[in-house]
Design a protein around this motif. Structure first.
Motif, PDB file in Angstrom:
ATOM      1  N   GLU A 100       0.875  -1.164   0.000  1.00  0.00           N
ATOM      2  CA  GLU A 100       0.000   0.000   0.000  1.00  0.00           C
ATOM      3  C   GLU A 100       0.919   1.221   0.000  1.00  0.00           C
ATOM      4  O   GLU A 100       1.825   1.324   0.835  1.00  0.00           O
ATOM      5  CB  GLU A 100      -0.904   0.030   1.228  1.00  0.00           C
ATOM      6  CG  GLU A 100      -1.803   1.262   1.229  1.00  0.00           C
ATOM      7  CD  GLU A 100      -2.609   1.434   2.499  1.00  0.00           C
ATOM      8  OE1 GLU A 100      -3.720   1.983   2.394  1.00  0.00           O
ATOM      9  OE2 GLU A 100      -2.124   1.060   3.578  1.00  0.00           O
ATOM     10  N   MET A 101       0.672   2.116  -0.943  1.00  0.00           N
ATOM     11  CA  MET A 101       1.498   3.311  -1.077  1.00  0.00           C
ATOM     12  C   MET A 101       0.608   4.538  -1.128  1.00  0.00           C
ATOM     13  O   MET A 101      -0.608   4.430  -1.253  1.00  0.00           O
ATOM     14  CB  MET A 101       2.354   3.213  -2.341  1.00  0.00           C
ATOM     15  CG  MET A 101       3.319   2.044  -2.314  1.00  0.00           C
ATOM     16  SD  MET A 101       4.526   2.185  -3.630  1.00  0.00           S
ATOM     17  CE  MET A 101       5.584   0.812  -3.236  1.00  0.00           C
ATOM     18  N   GLN A 102       1.252   5.686  -1.043  1.00  0.00           N
ATOM     19  CA  GLN A 102       0.526   6.940  -1.223  1.00  0.00           C
ATOM     20  C   GLN A 102       1.431   7.952  -1.900  1.00  0.00           C
ATOM     21  O   GLN A 102       2.654   7.856  -1.833  1.00  0.00           O
ATOM     22  CB  GLN A 102       0.000   7.491   0.100  1.00  0.00           C
ATOM     23  CG  GLN A 102       1.053   8.046   1.028  1.00  0.00           C
ATOM     24  CD  GLN A 102       0.459   8.577   2.326  1.00  0.00           C
ATOM     25  OE1 GLN A 102      -0.730   8.433   2.599  1.00  0.00           O
ATOM     26  NE2 GLN A 102       1.289   9.198   3.144  1.00  0.00           N
ATOM     27  N   ASP A 103       0.780   8.931  -2.557  1.00  0.00           N
ATOM     28  CA  ASP A 103       1.535  10.028  -3.148  1.00  0.00           C
ATOM     29  C   ASP A 103       1.539  11.197  -2.153  1.00  0.00           C
ATOM     30  O   ASP A 103       1.037  11.070  -1.028  1.00  0.00           O
ATOM     31  CB  ASP A 103       0.961  10.412  -4.514  1.00  0.00           C
ATOM     32  CG  ASP A 103      -0.487  10.896  -4.450  1.00  0.00           C
ATOM     33  OD1 ASP A 103      -0.961  11.293  -3.362  1.00  0.00           O
ATOM     34  OD2 ASP A 103      -1.144  10.873  -5.499  1.00  0.00           O
ATOM     35  N   LEU A 104       2.108  12.315  -2.549  1.00  0.00           N
ATOM     36  CA  LEU A 104       2.206  13.459  -1.635  1.00  0.00           C
ATOM     37  C   LEU A 104       0.857  14.083  -1.305  1.00  0.00           C
ATOM     38  O   LEU A 104       0.739  14.825  -0.327  1.00  0.00           O
ATOM     39  CB  LEU A 104       3.154  14.517  -2.205  1.00  0.00           C
ATOM     40  CG  LEU A 104       4.633  14.128  -2.218  1.00  0.00           C
ATOM     41  CD1 LEU A 104       5.473  15.274  -2.756  1.00  0.00           C
ATOM     42  CD2 LEU A 104       5.126  13.709  -0.843  1.00  0.00           C
ATOM     43  N   ASN A 105      -0.172  13.793  -2.104  1.00  0.00           N
ATOM     44  CA  ASN A 105      -1.526  14.264  -1.802  1.00  0.00           C
ATOM     45  C   ASN A 105      -2.243  13.300  -0.854  1.00  0.00           C
ATOM     46  O   ASN A 105      -3.431  13.476  -0.587  1.00  0.00           O
ATOM     47  CB  ASN A 105      -2.344  14.409  -3.085  1.00  0.00           C
ATOM     48  CG  ASN A 105      -1.808  15.489  -3.979  1.00  0.00           C
ATOM     49  OD1 ASN A 105      -1.371  16.531  -3.501  1.00  0.00           O
ATOM     50  ND2 ASN A 105      -1.811  15.249  -5.280  1.00  0.00           N
ATOM     51  N   GLU A 106      -1.530  12.278  -0.392  1.00  0.00           N
ATOM     52  CA  GLU A 106      -2.051  11.225   0.481  1.00  0.00           C
ATOM     53  C   GLU A 106      -3.122  10.388  -0.196  1.00  0.00           C
ATOM     54  O   GLU A 106      -3.970   9.779   0.461  1.00  0.00           O
ATOM     55  CB  GLU A 106      -2.546  11.798   1.813  1.00  0.00           C
ATOM     56  CG  GLU A 106      -1.420  12.422   2.615  1.00  0.00           C
ATOM     57  CD  GLU A 106      -1.835  12.888   4.007  1.00  0.00           C
ATOM     58  OE1 GLU A 106      -3.013  12.722   4.389  1.00  0.00           O
ATOM     59  OE2 GLU A 106      -0.957  13.411   4.706  1.00  0.00           O
ATOM     60  N   ASP A 107      -3.100  10.352  -1.536  1.00  0.00           N
ATOM     61  CA  ASP A 107      -3.949   9.434  -2.288  1.00  0.00           C
ATOM     62  C   ASP A 107      -3.284   8.059  -2.236  1.00  0.00           C
ATOM     63  O   ASP A 107      -2.141   7.897  -2.695  1.00  0.00           O
ATOM     64  CB  ASP A 107      -4.095   9.883  -3.744  1.00  0.00           C
ATOM     65  CG  ASP A 107      -4.912  11.154  -3.878  1.00  0.00           C
ATOM     66  OD1 ASP A 107      -5.800  11.390  -3.028  1.00  0.00           O
ATOM     67  OD2 ASP A 107      -4.658  11.913  -4.838  1.00  0.00           O
ATOM     68  N   LYS A 108      -4.003   7.105  -1.664  1.00  0.00           N
ATOM     69  CA  LYS A 108      -3.444   5.764  -1.487  1.00  0.00           C
ATOM     70  C   LYS A 108      -3.697   4.897  -2.720  1.00  0.00           C
ATOM     71  O   LYS A 108      -4.702   5.057  -3.398  1.00  0.00           O
ATOM     72  CB  LYS A 108      -4.029   5.111  -0.246  1.00  0.00           C
ATOM     73  CG  LYS A 108      -3.584   5.793   1.043  1.00  0.00           C
ATOM     74  CD  LYS A 108      -4.213   5.147   2.253  1.00  0.00           C
ATOM     75  CE  LYS A 108      -3.689   5.692   3.560  1.00  0.00           C
ATOM     76  NZ  LYS A 108      -3.804   7.107   3.763  1.00  0.00           N
ATOM     77  N   PHE A 109      -2.776   3.969  -2.966  1.00  0.00           N
ATOM     78  CA  PHE A 109      -2.910   3.022  -4.066  1.00  0.00           C
ATOM     79  C   PHE A 109      -2.113   1.767  -3.720  1.00  0.00           C
ATOM     80  O   PHE A 109      -1.275   1.783  -2.816  1.00  0.00           O
ATOM     81  CB  PHE A 109      -2.443   3.636  -5.399  1.00  0.00           C
ATOM     82  CG  PHE A 109      -1.005   4.078  -5.410  1.00  0.00           C
ATOM     83  CD1 PHE A 109      -0.020   3.254  -5.944  1.00  0.00           C
ATOM     84  CD2 PHE A 109      -0.628   5.310  -4.888  1.00  0.00           C
ATOM     85  CE1 PHE A 109       1.304   3.649  -5.960  1.00  0.00           C
ATOM     86  CE2 PHE A 109       0.688   5.716  -4.901  1.00  0.00           C
ATOM     87  CZ  PHE A 109       1.656   4.888  -5.450  1.00  0.00           C
ATOM     88  N   THR A 110      -2.417   0.673  -4.398  1.00  0.00           N
ATOM     89  CA  THR A 110      -1.707  -0.576  -4.148  1.00  0.00           C
ATOM     90  C   THR A 110      -0.851  -0.937  -5.355  1.00  0.00           C
ATOM     91  O   THR A 110      -1.175  -0.617  -6.494  1.00  0.00           O
ATOM     92  CB  THR A 110      -2.670  -1.741  -3.844  1.00  0.00           C
ATOM     93  OG1 THR A 110      -3.553  -1.902  -4.941  1.00  0.00           O
ATOM     94  CG2 THR A 110      -3.466  -1.493  -2.580  1.00  0.00           C
ATOM     95  N   VAL A 111       0.244  -1.604  -5.052  1.00  0.00           N
ATOM     96  CA  VAL A 111       1.163  -2.103  -6.069  1.00  0.00           C
ATOM     97  C   VAL A 111       1.331  -3.595  -5.829  1.00  0.00           C
ATOM     98  O   VAL A 111       1.676  -4.021  -4.721  1.00  0.00           O
ATOM     99  CB  VAL A 111       2.540  -1.395  -5.989  1.00  0.00           C
ATOM    100  CG1 VAL A 111       3.522  -2.012  -6.966  1.00  0.00           C
ATOM    101  CG2 VAL A 111       2.380   0.093  -6.235  1.00  0.00           C
ATOM    102  N   GLU A 112       1.062  -4.379  -6.852  1.00  0.00           N
ATOM    103  CA  GLU A 112       1.191  -5.831  -6.743  1.00  0.00           C
ATOM    104  C   GLU A 112       2.657  -6.238  -6.692  1.00  0.00           C
ATOM    105  O   GLU A 112       3.479  -5.714  -7.435  1.00  0.00           O
ATOM    106  CB  GLU A 112       0.527  -6.496  -7.945  1.00  0.00           C
ATOM    107  CG  GLU A 112       0.619  -8.009  -7.921  1.00  0.00           C
ATOM    108  CD  GLU A 112       0.015  -8.657  -9.156  1.00  0.00           C
ATOM    109  OE1 GLU A 112       0.300  -9.829  -9.380  1.00  0.00           O
ATOM    110  OE2 GLU A 112      -0.723  -7.978  -9.891  1.00  0.00           O
ATOM    111  N   ILE A 113       2.960  -7.167  -5.797  1.00  0.00           N
ATOM    112  CA  ILE A 113       4.283  -7.794  -5.756  1.00  0.00           C
ATOM    113  C   ILE A 113       4.138  -9.107  -6.508  1.00  0.00           C
ATOM    114  O   ILE A 113       3.438 -10.014  -6.050  1.00  0.00           O
ATOM    115  CB  ILE A 113       4.752  -8.073  -4.315  1.00  0.00           C
ATOM    116  CG1 ILE A 113       4.701  -6.795  -3.474  1.00  0.00           C
ATOM    117  CG2 ILE A 113       6.156  -8.684  -4.325  1.00  0.00           C
ATOM    118  CD1 ILE A 113       4.826  -7.030  -1.978  1.00  0.00           C
TER     119      ILE A 113
END
Length: 133
Positions: A100-113
């Motif tokens: 689970e990641m986020q950008d500087l706007n605190e918009d969260k997103f997921t990245v598959e491993i």
């Protein structure tokens, strides 16, 4: 949330012969994960979820904050690499999951491993396979 931020995940595994004890069903690997932020945005890794599957099909779910005690910021076009460990009761298995990641706007997103294989050397695998037949 699915966000179209290009993140590339690369893995490298190493079987740790000296830390393993096949007679007592202890098989240990180190794994190196490289996270390449191919975007123009700064991102932060917040959490991780792992699905660790052994040769018998048993799945262990491991989740928590960050990786190796860190919640790193990864700048645009930069790489973050870390090394961790995994122990199984079988000489082969797989790992996959998501960050689970986020950008500087605190918009969260997921990245598959992507799924990767943990496999002991042939000399370790052979005696174990003979027991299965």
């Amino acid at each position: 949330m699915i966000k179209n931020i290009p993140i590339k995940i690369a893995t490298k595994t190493t079987y740790l012969l000296k830390q393993s004890d096949p007679l007592n069903l202890r098989f240990v690997w180190s794994y190196e994960i490289s996270i390449h932020n191919e975007s123009e945005e700064i991102i932060q890794l917040l959490n991780r979820v792992w699905y660790i599957t052994d040769l018998t099909g048993r799945v262990e779910k491991v989740n928590g904050a960050g990786v190796i005690g860190l919640q790193p910021l990864i700048k645009p076009n930069k790489l973050f690499t870390y090394t961790s460990f995994c122990q199984l009761m079988t000489p082969q298995g797989t790992m996959d999951g998501e960050y689970e990641m986020q950008d500087l706007n605190e918009d969260k997103f997921t990245v598959e491993i992507p799924k990767f294989v943990l496999c002991a050397p042939h000399s370790v695998m052979q005696p174990f396979r003979l027991k299965l037949h």
